[in-house]
Motif scaffolding. Sequence first.
Motif, PDB file in Angstrom:
ATOM      1  N   THR A 199       7.060  -3.418   3.839  1.00  0.00           N
ATOM      2  CA  THR A 199       8.005  -3.785   4.903  1.00  0.00           C
ATOM      3  C   THR A 199       7.378  -4.812   5.836  1.00  0.00           C
ATOM      4  O   THR A 199       7.961  -5.177   6.835  1.00  0.00           O
ATOM      5  CB  THR A 199       8.426  -2.555   5.729  1.00  0.00           C
ATOM      6  OG1 THR A 199       7.265  -2.009   6.367  1.00  0.00           O
ATOM      7  CG2 THR A 199       9.059  -1.492   4.865  1.00  0.00           C
ATOM      8  N   ASP A 200       6.141  -5.219   5.516  1.00  0.00           N
ATOM      9  CA  ASP A 200       5.461  -6.222   6.339  1.00  0.00           C
ATOM     10  C   ASP A 200       5.975  -7.594   5.905  1.00  0.00           C
ATOM     11  O   ASP A 200       5.919  -7.936   4.726  1.00  0.00           O
ATOM     12  CB  ASP A 200       3.948  -6.112   6.082  1.00  0.00           C
ATOM     13  CG  ASP A 200       3.142  -7.003   7.008  1.00  0.00           C
ATOM     14  OD1 ASP A 200       3.747  -7.821   7.739  1.00  0.00           O
ATOM     15  OD2 ASP A 200       1.904  -6.884   6.990  1.00  0.00           O
ATOM     16  N   ALA A 201       6.490  -8.361   6.879  1.00  0.00           N
ATOM     17  CA  ALA A 201       7.026  -9.673   6.508  1.00  0.00           C
ATOM     18  C   ALA A 201       5.936 -10.540   5.862  1.00  0.00           C
ATOM     19  O   ALA A 201       6.223 -11.387   5.020  1.00  0.00           O
ATOM     20  CB  ALA A 201       7.606 -10.360   7.736  1.00  0.00           C
ATOM     21  N   HIS A 234       4.006 -10.356   3.342  1.00  0.00           N
ATOM     22  CA  HIS A 234       3.795  -9.556   2.135  1.00  0.00           C
ATOM     23  C   HIS A 234       2.504  -9.955   1.440  1.00  0.00           C
ATOM     24  O   HIS A 234       2.251 -11.130   1.228  1.00  0.00           O
ATOM     25  CB  HIS A 234       4.942  -9.789   1.146  1.00  0.00           C
ATOM     26  CG  HIS A 234       6.251  -9.255   1.641  1.00  0.00           C
ATOM     27  ND1 HIS A 234       6.445  -7.930   1.923  1.00  0.00           N
ATOM     28  CD2 HIS A 234       7.425  -9.865   1.891  1.00  0.00           C
ATOM     29  CE1 HIS A 234       7.701  -7.744   2.334  1.00  0.00           C
ATOM     30  NE2 HIS A 234       8.301  -8.906   2.331  1.00  0.00           N
ATOM     31  N   SER A 235       1.685  -8.955   1.065  1.00  0.00           N
ATOM     32  CA  SER A 235       0.533  -9.317   0.255  1.00  0.00           C
ATOM     33  C   SER A 235       0.322  -8.352  -0.902  1.00  0.00           C
ATOM     34  O   SER A 235      -0.724  -8.329  -1.517  1.00  0.00           O
ATOM     35  CB  SER A 235      -0.727  -9.432   1.128  1.00  0.00           C
ATOM     36  OG  SER A 235      -0.983  -8.214   1.748  1.00  0.00           O
ATOM     37  N   LEU A 236       1.363  -7.563  -1.195  1.00  0.00           N
ATOM     38  CA  LEU A 236       1.256  -6.634  -2.321  1.00  0.00           C
ATOM     39  C   LEU A 236       0.986  -7.358  -3.636  1.00  0.00           C
ATOM     40  O   LEU A 236       0.154  -6.919  -4.436  1.00  0.00           O
ATOM     41  CB  LEU A 236       2.574  -5.873  -2.491  1.00  0.00           C
ATOM     42  CG  LEU A 236       2.700  -4.505  -1.863  1.00  0.00           C
ATOM     43  CD1 LEU A 236       4.068  -3.932  -2.192  1.00  0.00           C
ATOM     44  CD2 LEU A 236       1.590  -3.583  -2.346  1.00  0.00           C
ATOM     45  N   VAL A 256       4.691   3.338   1.513  1.00  0.00           N
ATOM     46  CA  VAL A 256       5.207   2.218   2.297  1.00  0.00           C
ATOM     47  C   VAL A 256       4.036   1.462   2.926  1.00  0.00           C
ATOM     48  O   VAL A 256       3.247   2.032   3.678  1.00  0.00           O
ATOM     49  CB  VAL A 256       6.196   2.685   3.385  1.00  0.00           C
ATOM     50  CG1 VAL A 256       6.836   1.471   4.067  1.00  0.00           C
ATOM     51  CG2 VAL A 256       7.267   3.589   2.793  1.00  0.00           C
ATOM     52  N   ASP A 257       3.930   0.199   2.548  1.00  0.00           N
ATOM     53  CA  ASP A 257       2.895  -0.679   3.094  1.00  0.00           C
ATOM     54  C   ASP A 257       3.502  -1.326   4.337  1.00  0.00           C
ATOM     55  O   ASP A 257       4.293  -2.254   4.235  1.00  0.00           O
ATOM     56  CB  ASP A 257       2.534  -1.720   2.020  1.00  0.00           C
ATOM     57  CG  ASP A 257       1.554  -2.765   2.526  1.00  0.00           C
ATOM     58  OD1 ASP A 257       0.833  -2.491   3.500  1.00  0.00           O
ATOM     59  OD2 ASP A 257       1.513  -3.864   1.918  1.00  0.00           O
ATOM     60  N   CYS A 258       3.150  -0.778   5.493  1.00  0.00           N
ATOM     61  CA  CYS A 258       3.834  -1.177   6.733  1.00  0.00           C
ATOM     62  C   CYS A 258       3.177  -2.391   7.375  1.00  0.00           C
ATOM     63  O   CYS A 258       2.055  -2.756   7.059  1.00  0.00           O
ATOM     64  CB  CYS A 258       3.811  -0.028   7.735  1.00  0.00           C
ATOM     65  SG  CYS A 258       4.766   1.401   7.230  1.00  0.00           S
TER      66      CYS A 258
HETATM   67 MG   LIG Z   1      -0.984  -5.963   4.459  1.00  0.00          MG
END
Ligand SMILES: [Mg+2]
Length: 405
Positions: free
Chosen positions: A45-47, A49-51, A141-143
């Motif tokens: 949900t972090d704008a 994104h680095s997934l 969830v990666d916040c």
């Molecule tokens: Mg991150």
Amino acid sequence: MTVRGRGRTRVVLLTGKGGVGKTTTAAGTAVLAGERGARTLVLSTDAAHSLSDAFGVARGEATDEPVPVTECVWIQQVDAQRRLEASWASIQRYLRAVLDAAGADPITAEEITVLPGAEEVLALLALRDQVVSGAWDLVVVDCAPTAETLRLLALPEALGWYLDRLATSGARVARAVTPTLARAAGVPVPEPGVGEAARRLHADLSEVRTILGAPESTVRLVLTPESVVVAEARRALTTLSLYGYRVDGVVANRVFPDSGDDPWRRRWAETQRETLVEVAASFAPLPVWEAAYASREPVGAAALADLARGTYGASDPVAVPDVPAAMEVVPRDDEVEVRLALPFATGGDVGLTRHGSDLVVTVGSYRRVLALPTMLSRHTVSGAHLDAGRLAVRFVAPADGRGTW
Ligand SMILES: [Mg+2]
Ligand SMILES: Nc1ncnc2c1ncn2[C@@H]1O[C@H](COP(=O)(O)OP(=O)(O)O)[C@@H](O)[C@H]1O
């Protein structure tokens, strides 16, 4: 692994200061769970994104819809811009107009500070969609960094407070917001369709609240053993508790391996060790998992899993913890005590105001409007104290004995 076959989706939200390793920890936790057979989604949900970077897949491959990265693990990077819905935009415009017209009503004025951006709402709705789909045993969830995450997590309740009042359509909406608003001049009449959109959003957000409030949903704090980072994590724990979230543990990332002859390195290792002792003591009884500082960036499923295995050791990273509810209502003689866990808060930080059937608790710049149980609606506040991270507010029944119990 306890996650499978429970029927309900386990949700773990990871937050912490920028750059401490939230994405790495989220991805590692997911890969580990996936290896043990859990159908797992990592949702970012972090704008920023680095997934996709953590998994070493091309940016274009990670999309707004889940895509597989290992046999059991999928990733999804919520694209709030793309999801922006016209109906939400119209509600938000209307809310802003109403609040502007409201002028100085204290509750309303302060609530503006938690009035969310559409992006947070859309991120929460994306999470809801995935949880109710039944496709996942686990959603990690990666916040976004702490402050944004706290805003996100304050939202279902804060916005629900408005929407309760907005859910009646047409001109009645204006009157329903607050008595002060009703008196305020120039409260705008909503655009057609706002009532319906508000009702739908209200229903959606109550579903989000149910999901996030369930025992299967927990928040995990990621930090690095540095005093500034730890201080922020402690404040985050206080605020998360204020909002009633269950925090299930702390991941201390980038822990230097001991030893080595180099004095610079030895000194860092010692300093970290001292900080970690404080971390363990201050967050107890929460588990503190230590993640080693790898000799290279842990990128790709294999490296992420290695790091996570070292972090969680023999413990189950997604077991549902036994965390007590943050708020309790305890009858005591002729009083009723409402207790709220507020770890690390000190008397100077905490403010308390009664507004009709709401109790407004503030800790620093964060506030929560707690709807009091109806049995307390005629009681008055007789005192409050803060002891060992727990706020106790005492209520007495009205003198005529006509309390609701
Ligand atoms: Mg991150
Ligand atoms: N334990 C670790 N050892 C080595 N590098 C790490 C470790 N944890 C994270 N990193 C690296 O640090 C950087 C930031 O990590 P990231 O997980 O993206 O942080 P956040 O999501 O909190 O911003 C990335 O380049 C990541 O590969």
